[in-house]
Design a protein around this motif. Structure first.
Motif, PDB file in Angstrom:
ATOM      1  N   ARG A 100       0.964  -1.210   0.189  1.00 40.88           N
ATOM      2  CA  ARG A 100       0.044  -0.012   0.098  1.00 40.88           C
ATOM      3  C   ARG A 100       0.815   1.296  -0.051  1.00 40.88           C
ATOM      4  O   ARG A 100       0.510   2.288  -0.585  1.00 40.88           O
ATOM      5  N   TRP A 101       1.888   1.444   0.534  1.00 40.42           N
ATOM      6  CA  TRP A 101       3.034   2.622   0.654  1.00 40.42           C
ATOM      7  C   TRP A 101       3.521   2.586  -0.811  1.00 40.42           C
ATOM      8  O   TRP A 101       3.785   3.608  -1.192  1.00 40.42           O
ATOM      9  N   ARG A 102       3.964   1.240  -1.459  1.00 37.52           N
ATOM     10  CA  ARG A 102       4.501   1.597  -2.693  1.00 37.52           C
ATOM     11  C   ARG A 102       3.386   2.262  -3.700  1.00 37.52           C
ATOM     12  O   ARG A 102       3.703   2.856  -4.576  1.00 37.52           O
ATOM     13  N   LEU A 103       1.972   1.903  -3.493  1.00 41.04           N
ATOM     14  CA  LEU A 103       0.984   2.201  -4.473  1.00 41.04           C
ATOM     15  C   LEU A 103       1.035   3.838  -4.152  1.00 41.04           C
ATOM     16  O   LEU A 103       0.780   4.720  -5.324  1.00 41.04           O
ATOM     17  N   LEU A 104       1.104   4.216  -2.974  1.00 40.36           N
ATOM     18  CA  LEU A 104       1.092   5.804  -2.866  1.00 40.36           C
ATOM     19  C   LEU A 104       2.439   6.662  -3.315  1.00 40.36           C
ATOM     20  O   LEU A 104       2.430   7.569  -3.917  1.00 40.36           O
ATOM     21  N   VAL A 105       3.400   5.947  -3.185  1.00 43.78           N
ATOM     22  CA  VAL A 105       4.633   6.330  -3.830  1.00 43.78           C
ATOM     23  C   VAL A 105       4.592   6.599  -5.141  1.00 43.78           C
ATOM     24  O   VAL A 105       4.967   7.363  -5.875  1.00 43.78           O
ATOM     25  N   ALA A 106       3.885   5.381  -5.780  1.00 42.35           N
ATOM     26  CA  ALA A 106       3.534   5.474  -7.448  1.00 42.35           C
ATOM     27  C   ALA A 106       2.815   6.789  -7.727  1.00 42.35           C
ATOM     28  O   ALA A 106       3.052   7.233  -8.727  1.00 42.35           O
ATOM     29  N   TYR A 107       1.788   6.889  -7.083  1.00 42.49           N
ATOM     30  CA  TYR A 107       0.848   8.165  -7.422  1.00 42.49           C
ATOM     31  C   TYR A 107       1.525   9.400  -7.304  1.00 42.49           C
ATOM     32  O   TYR A 107       1.384  10.315  -8.039  1.00 42.49           O
ATOM     33  N   LEU A 108       2.457   9.624  -6.162  1.00 42.06           N
ATOM     34  CA  LEU A 108       2.925  10.834  -5.834  1.00 42.06           C
ATOM     35  C   LEU A 108       4.564  10.992  -6.781  1.00 42.06           C
ATOM     36  O   LEU A 108       4.997  12.331  -6.846  1.00 42.06           O
ATOM     37  N   GLN A 109       4.816   9.956  -7.575  1.00 38.05           N
ATOM     38  CA  GLN A 109       5.888  10.255  -8.395  1.00 38.05           C
ATOM     39  C   GLN A 109       5.704  11.464  -9.402  1.00 38.05           C
ATOM     40  O   GLN A 109       4.484  11.686 -10.073  1.00 38.05           O
TER      41      GLN A 109
END
Lengths: 230, 104
Positions: A100-109
């Motif tokens: 779930r943190w990696r999915l957030l990191v993906a969005y904020l790229q």
């Protein structure tokens, strides 16, 4: 996952000077979207959901030229292919985060978040929590500043007379993004090839020339790249 | 309606690209050819988008001193080369556009 407060504030401090650069670009994106005919609500929705300035600007430009939906989505794919590169690179540092943190990191790229974060990760050895903290410390304020700037641009843009020709800010922003990339011969050749092909095949229907030019440019870049290493 | 579909499509491909490698398990390697090809994507794609705005009029090549977009674009390229600041490039290009428009 516990967020490291010191890492968060280190990220925020690194992001502060970058915010100054984001605000004008966000405003110009907002103004250009509205100037080329996207209604304010849709422009804002695009900013939040897509969150990728260059492709939003391109969408505005292509829409005003009557480009079909599928080709706009395809153009978005090509313009945002660099995020795949960022994704591959960030994974080297953040692969062990919960999904779930990696999915957030993906969005904020975003270009500058990636640049700031990678610079920090490569100069200092940080724990996984610190890396996430630093990424979010830089990424969240940059996201907020971007959305506020686009909103301001959308609001201002609706009141700007057409005679100011602010729609030309779109292509100018792309020039501003392209020129600093042209550091080596292969990249310059890729850009020249793309420019030649897009103009030479302009008579093709459905703005297919843009896709053709992208493929030609990447091919020529790869060719020069191989030539260089031999 | 069509615009909302466009936004949804753009969001889907953009998020898929951003998540692509991050959702893979740490053991997977990036293929070297893909990594090299990705390096040329931004320059090629961005140029394909702005070049027609400068060089074409109604889809026909327009190389003339009356083409103020081409002249303003050349000024913007020079400004970008010299200062590498987006705000300066855009301001220089817009000012040049109005200047050449006023001149012709």
């Amino acid at each position: 996952m516990v967020l490291e407060r010191t890492a968060l504030s280190a990220g925020l401090r690194a992001a502060l000077p970058v915010l100054l650069g984001i605000v004008p670009f966000g405003m110009i994106t907002g103004v250009a979207m509205v100037a080329s005919g996207i209604p304010p609500l849709e422009a804002m929705a695009m900013s939040v959901i897509v969150f990728a300035g260059a492709s939003m600007m391109a969408c505005a430009q292509l829409l005003s030229q009557g480009t079909p939906l599928l080709l706009i989505v395809l153009a978005t794919l090509f313009i945002n292919l660099r995020f795949m590169m960022y994704s591959a690179s960030l994974r080297l540092h953040l692969a062990h985060l919960p999904l779930r943190w990696r999915l957030l990191v993906a969005y904020l790229q975003a270009d500058n978040v990636y640049g700031l974060t990678l610079a920090r990760f490569s100069e200092k050895s940080l724990s996984l929590e610190e890396r996430l903290g630093y990424f979010l410390g830089a990424g969240v304020p940059i996201w907020l500043a971007w959305q506020a700037a686009v909103l301001a641009g959308v609001v201002i843009g609706a009141g700007v007379p057409a005679s100011w020709r602010l729609e030309f800010a779109g292509p100018l922003a792309f020039i501003a993004m392209t020129v600093p990339l042209l550091r080596d011969r292969a990249t310059l050749a890729a850009a020249l090839a793309a420019g030649l092909v897009v103009v030479a095949t302009a008579a093709l229907p459905l703005r297919l020339n843009v896709m053709l030019a992208a493929v030609a440019g990447i091919g020529v870049g790869l060719f020069f790249d191989r030539y260089k290493t031999r | 309606m069509n615009l909302w579909l466009t936004i949804a499509g753009m969001a889907a491909v953009t998020y898929a690209l951003r998540a692509s490698f991050l959702v893979l398990p740490p053991s997977v390697e990036t293929p070297p050819l893909l990594r090299r090809a990705l390096r040329y994507v931004p320059a090629a794609v961005l140029t394909a988008i702005w070049a027609p705005e400068l060089l074409l009029q109604d889809r026909v090549l327009f190389l003339a001193l009356q083409n103020e977009r081409l002249l303003a674009g050349a000024v913007a390229i020079a400004a970008a080369w010299r200062w590498r600041l987006a705000s300066v490039t855009i301001a220089a290009g817009l000012l040049a556009l109005h200047f050449f428009d006023w001149l012709t």
